[in-house]
Write a protein that holds these residues in place. Structure first.
Motif, PDB file in Angstrom:
ATOM      1  N   ARG A  85       0.945  -1.114   0.126  1.00  0.00           N
ATOM      2  CA  ARG A  85       0.005  -0.037   0.050  1.00  0.00           C
ATOM      3  C   ARG A  85       0.804   1.347   0.110  1.00  0.00           C
ATOM      4  NH1 ARG A  85      -2.373  -1.121   4.419  1.00  0.00           N
ATOM      5  NH2 ARG A  85      -3.984  -2.324   3.375  1.00  0.00           N
ATOM      6  N   ARG A  86       1.966   1.334   0.868  1.00  0.00           N
ATOM      7  CA  ARG A  86       2.755   2.281   1.012  1.00  0.00           C
ATOM      8  C   ARG A  86       3.272   2.584  -0.343  1.00  0.00           C
ATOM      9  NH1 ARG A  86      -0.032   2.835   4.493  1.00  0.00           N
ATOM     10  NH2 ARG A  86       0.319   3.121   6.664  1.00  0.00           N
ATOM     11  N   ARG A  87       3.842   1.671  -0.821  1.00  0.00           N
ATOM     12  CA  ARG A  87       4.726   1.673  -2.333  1.00  0.00           C
ATOM     13  C   ARG A  87       3.771   2.108  -3.440  1.00  0.00           C
ATOM     14  NH1 ARG A  87       6.763  -3.189  -2.424  1.00  0.00           N
ATOM     15  NH2 ARG A  87       5.034  -4.093  -3.756  1.00  0.00           N
ATOM     16  N   GLU A  88       2.441   1.751  -3.422  1.00  0.00           N
ATOM     17  CA  GLU A  88       1.443   2.165  -4.443  1.00  0.00           C
ATOM     18  C   GLU A  88       1.268   3.652  -4.234  1.00  0.00           C
ATOM     19  OE1 GLU A  88       0.860   0.850  -7.139  1.00  0.00           O
ATOM     20  OE2 GLU A  88       1.971  -1.142  -6.424  1.00  0.00           O
ATOM     21  N   GLU A  89       1.214   4.019  -2.895  1.00  0.00           N
ATOM     22  CA  GLU A  89       0.851   5.576  -2.634  1.00  0.00           C
ATOM     23  C   GLU A  89       2.243   6.704  -2.932  1.00  0.00           C
ATOM     24  OE1 GLU A  89       0.115   5.674   1.473  1.00  0.00           O
ATOM     25  OE2 GLU A  89      -2.092   5.004   1.601  1.00  0.00           O
ATOM     26  N   ALA A  90       3.187   5.979  -2.587  1.00  0.00           N
ATOM     27  CA  ALA A  90       4.507   6.819  -3.204  1.00  0.00           C
ATOM     28  C   ALA A  90       4.386   6.851  -4.783  1.00  0.00           C
ATOM     29  CB  ALA A  90       5.808   5.922  -2.701  1.00  0.00           C
ATOM     30  N   ASN A  91       4.140   5.771  -5.336  1.00  0.00           N
ATOM     31  CA  ASN A  91       3.998   5.726  -6.861  1.00  0.00           C
ATOM     32  C   ASN A  91       3.303   6.958  -7.170  1.00  0.00           C
ATOM     33  OD1 ASN A  91       6.218   3.981  -6.873  1.00  0.00           O
ATOM     34  ND2 ASN A  91       4.847   2.133  -7.033  1.00  0.00           N
ATOM     35  N   ALA A  92       1.815   6.842  -6.672  1.00  0.00           N
ATOM     36  CA  ALA A  92       0.865   7.842  -7.119  1.00  0.00           C
ATOM     37  C   ALA A  92       1.125   9.309  -6.777  1.00  0.00           C
ATOM     38  CB  ALA A  92      -0.437   7.408  -6.481  1.00  0.00           C
ATOM     39  N   THR A  93       1.886   9.307  -5.567  1.00  0.00           N
ATOM     40  CA  THR A  93       2.120  10.854  -5.385  1.00  0.00           C
ATOM     41  C   THR A  93       3.441  11.259  -6.293  1.00  0.00           C
ATOM     42  OG1 THR A  93       1.713  10.438  -3.252  1.00  0.00           O
ATOM     43  CG2 THR A  93       3.157  12.222  -3.498  1.00  0.00           C
ATOM     44  N   ARG A  94       4.424  10.376  -6.852  1.00  0.00           N
ATOM     45  CA  ARG A  94       5.200  10.621  -7.559  1.00  0.00           C
ATOM     46  C   ARG A  94       4.789  10.937  -8.833  1.00  0.00           C
ATOM     47  NH1 ARG A  94       7.924   6.561  -7.062  1.00  0.00           N
ATOM     48  NH2 ARG A  94       8.980   6.864  -5.281  1.00  0.00           N
ATOM     49  N   SER A  95       3.620  10.221  -9.407  1.00  0.00           N
ATOM     50  CA  SER A  95       2.979  10.478 -10.600  1.00  0.00           C
ATOM     51  C   SER A  95       2.172  11.679 -10.556  1.00  0.00           C
ATOM     52  CB  SER A  95       1.933   9.281 -10.948  1.00  0.00           C
ATOM     53  OG  SER A  95       1.256   9.606 -12.210  1.00  0.00           O
ATOM     54  N   LEU A  96       1.535  12.184  -9.540  1.00  0.00           N
ATOM     55  CA  LEU A  96       0.813  13.457  -9.562  1.00  0.00           C
ATOM     56  C   LEU A  96       1.964  14.642  -9.630  1.00  0.00           C
ATOM     57  CD1 LEU A  96      -1.763  12.763  -6.460  1.00  0.00           C
ATOM     58  CD2 LEU A  96      -1.969  13.047  -9.036  1.00  0.00           C
ATOM     59  N   LEU A  97       3.031  14.470  -8.995  1.00  0.00           N
ATOM     60  CA  LEU A  97       3.998  15.620  -8.950  1.00  0.00           C
ATOM     61  C   LEU A  97       4.545  15.746 -10.553  1.00  0.00           C
ATOM     62  CD1 LEU A  97       5.957  17.479  -7.457  1.00  0.00           C
ATOM     63  CD2 LEU A  97       7.390  15.769  -7.171  1.00  0.00           C
ATOM     64  N   ASN A  98       4.871  14.397 -11.026  1.00  0.00           N
ATOM     65  CA  ASN A  98       5.016  14.685 -12.500  1.00  0.00           C
ATOM     66  C   ASN A  98       4.221  15.366 -13.330  1.00  0.00           C
ATOM     67  OD1 ASN A  98       7.712  13.471 -11.902  1.00  0.00           O
ATOM     68  ND2 ASN A  98       6.704  11.182 -12.322  1.00  0.00           N
ATOM     69  N   THR A  99       2.843  14.899 -13.184  1.00  0.00           N
ATOM     70  CA  THR A  99       1.641  15.943 -14.043  1.00  0.00           C
ATOM     71  C   THR A  99       1.782  17.250 -13.529  1.00  0.00           C
ATOM     72  OG1 THR A  99       0.575  13.743 -13.629  1.00  0.00           O
ATOM     73  CG2 THR A  99      -0.564  15.777 -14.301  1.00  0.00           C
ATOM     74  N   ALA A 100       1.944  17.673 -12.198  1.00  0.00           N
ATOM     75  CA  ALA A 100       1.888  19.007 -11.921  1.00  0.00           C
ATOM     76  C   ALA A 100       2.918  19.720 -12.713  1.00  0.00           C
ATOM     77  CB  ALA A 100       1.999  19.055 -10.371  1.00  0.00           C
ATOM     78  N   ARG A 101       4.345  19.252 -12.885  1.00  0.00           N
ATOM     79  CA  ARG A 101       5.369  19.747 -13.289  1.00  0.00           C
ATOM     80  C   ARG A 101       5.082  20.090 -14.823  1.00  0.00           C
ATOM     81  NH1 ARG A 101      10.303  16.522 -10.822  1.00  0.00           N
ATOM     82  NH2 ARG A 101      10.381  17.623  -8.543  1.00  0.00           N
ATOM     83  N   LEU A 102       4.407  19.109 -15.722  1.00  0.00           N
ATOM     84  CA  LEU A 102       4.157  19.066 -16.915  1.00  0.00           C
ATOM     85  C   LEU A 102       2.981  20.167 -17.145  1.00  0.00           C
ATOM     86  CD1 LEU A 102       3.872  15.321 -18.027  1.00  0.00           C
ATOM     87  CD2 LEU A 102       5.801  16.930 -18.581  1.00  0.00           C
ATOM     88  N   ILE A 103       2.214  20.311 -16.198  1.00  0.00           N
ATOM     89  CA  ILE A 103       0.827  21.304 -16.481  1.00  0.00           C
ATOM     90  C   ILE A 103       1.696  22.624 -16.155  1.00  0.00           C
ATOM     91  CG2 ILE A 103      -1.069  22.294 -15.275  1.00  0.00           C
ATOM     92  CD1 ILE A 103      -1.809  19.439 -14.562  1.00  0.00           C
ATOM     93  N   GLU A 104       2.591  22.983 -15.262  1.00  0.00           N
ATOM     94  CA  GLU A 104       3.210  24.374 -15.079  1.00  0.00           C
ATOM     95  C   GLU A 104       3.946  24.487 -16.220  1.00  0.00           C
ATOM     96  OE1 GLU A 104       6.503  26.297 -11.823  1.00  0.00           O
ATOM     97  OE2 GLU A 104       5.789  24.096 -11.895  1.00  0.00           O
TER      98      GLU A 104
END
Length: 374
Positions: free
Chosen positions: A313-332
């Protein structure tokens, strides 16, 4: 006249004429008259159709056997190392034990005596054995043995092994010697060792069921070197199982049953090879734990699985957070991508709105419903 004695001998009869109680001759079928005023003549009439002589004076007749008596009687005199085979009309009808002497009428029924020596071999000829089996007397005078295929027979005489028998039917005279025969099965056999209460190296009590397959490779050794090879192999399996289980912890037993099988197999195989028995395989069927130990192990397994689930669960949450961060950078970095995200958000909002009133056109909707601060 009163002094005339008349005797009638039938076709199936023979008479013995006695004068002054001494045998004179044998009377064939017919009518005989004698002048006997003093009653000195006596005739004993016998049924000659029954070949064996049934008179009480058989020993006397055998002692007086001469050429004249030999015309009417057959003297069966069997030696102490012989077996007598009595044939009537060419067919075997009786067996005489060693040392037997008997008289047979031979005029009406052709009687023949054959002698079989016991000095060389005790085996009964197959044709003789078949005839004795038909008469129902084979087991009374001989030891009969049927050796099926994939088996071996062992013949013992006076307690000594004298012969190994291949598959087939056999019979051996049982006179003057103690004859015994056994059949050893050479096929693969299975052996079960069930319900063994044992302690592991870490003092855990458990119950083990074991199965083994074996076969006899040397029937002579299997029969002569040990009383009951099956019981011996069973005990060795018990000892090997106890030794292997006591050298391992519970985790080792549950984690690697193959090594347990190999340890037991190596121990037992080395112990029974010299007995003419080959162990083909050993396998632990069941490892049964007490009720409280089952509960403990279940708790351990549940805790391990829960810990593994948390890690995942923790590993998947970290992967999801990392994915959101990458998405935010692309949007910016891309205004167009940010506009697409605004449209996606607007689409999701409009799916949940039953009625929508728009002021100011599409620009008003975008600016009023979806506002993203820079």
């Amino acid at each position: 006249m009163f002094w005339i004695k008349q005797i009638v001998i039938g076709d199936g009869e023979r008479g013995l004429l006695y004068r002054n109680r001494r045998l004179q001759r044998v009377l064939a079928a017919g009518v005989y008259r004698w002048f006997d005023p003093f009653g000195r003549i006596a005739v004993a009439v016998h049924n000659a159709a029954r070949a064996e002589y049934a008179g009480t004076d058989a020993d006397v007749l055998m002692a007086r056997m001469d050429a004249k008596l030999g015309e009417h009687f057959l003297l069966a005199d069997v030696g102490v190392d012989q077996v007598g085979l009595v044939l009537k009309n060419g067919k075997l009808e009786d067996v005489l034990a060693p040392g037997t002497r008997k008289l047979y009428w031979k005029e009406l029924v052709p009687v023949e005596l054959r002698l079989a020596s016991l000095a060389g071999t005790l085996e009964v000829q197959p044709d003789v054995a078949n005839r004795l089996r038909q008469l129902g007397v084979l087991t009374k005078v001989a030891v009969a043995l049927d050796v099926p295929s994939e088996s071996a027979g062992l013949l013992f005489v006076d307690g000594k092994l004298v012969r190994t028998l291949a598959p087939g039917a056999y019979a051996f005279w049982n006179f003057r010697k103690n004859v015994a025969a056994e059949v050893i099965d050479l096929r693969v056999q299975s052996l079960e060792v069930s319900g063994q209460e044992l302690l592991t190296r870490d003092k855990v009590s458990l119950r083990v069921n074991l199965a083994a397959s074996l076969r006899v490779t040397d029937p002579v050794a299997a029969r002569t070197k040990v009383a009951k090879y099956g019981d011996y192999v069973y005990r060795e399996l018990q000892y090997g199982l106890r030794k292997a289980v006591s050298a391992k912890t519970l985790d080792e037993l549950l984690g690697d049953k193959a090594s347990l099988d190999a340890d037991i197999f190596a121990y037992v195989r080395g112990r029974v090879t010299e007995l003419g028995v080959e162990v083909l395989g050993v396998g632990v069927k069941d490892v049964i734990l007490p009720g409280e130990m089952k509960d403990i192990l279940n708790s351990v397994v549940q805790a391990e699985k829960a810990a593994q689930a948390n890690v995942i669960r923790r590993r998947e949450e970290a992967n999801a957070t990392r994915s959101l961060l990458n998405t935010a950078r692309l949007i910016e970095e891309s205004p167009v991508l940010m506009r697409l995200k605004e449209l996606e958000a607007l689409e999701k909002v409009t799916e949940k709105i039953d009625k929508l009133t728009v002021f100011g056109g599409l620009d008003g909707v975008l600016k009023q419903l979806v506002t993203i601060k820079e």
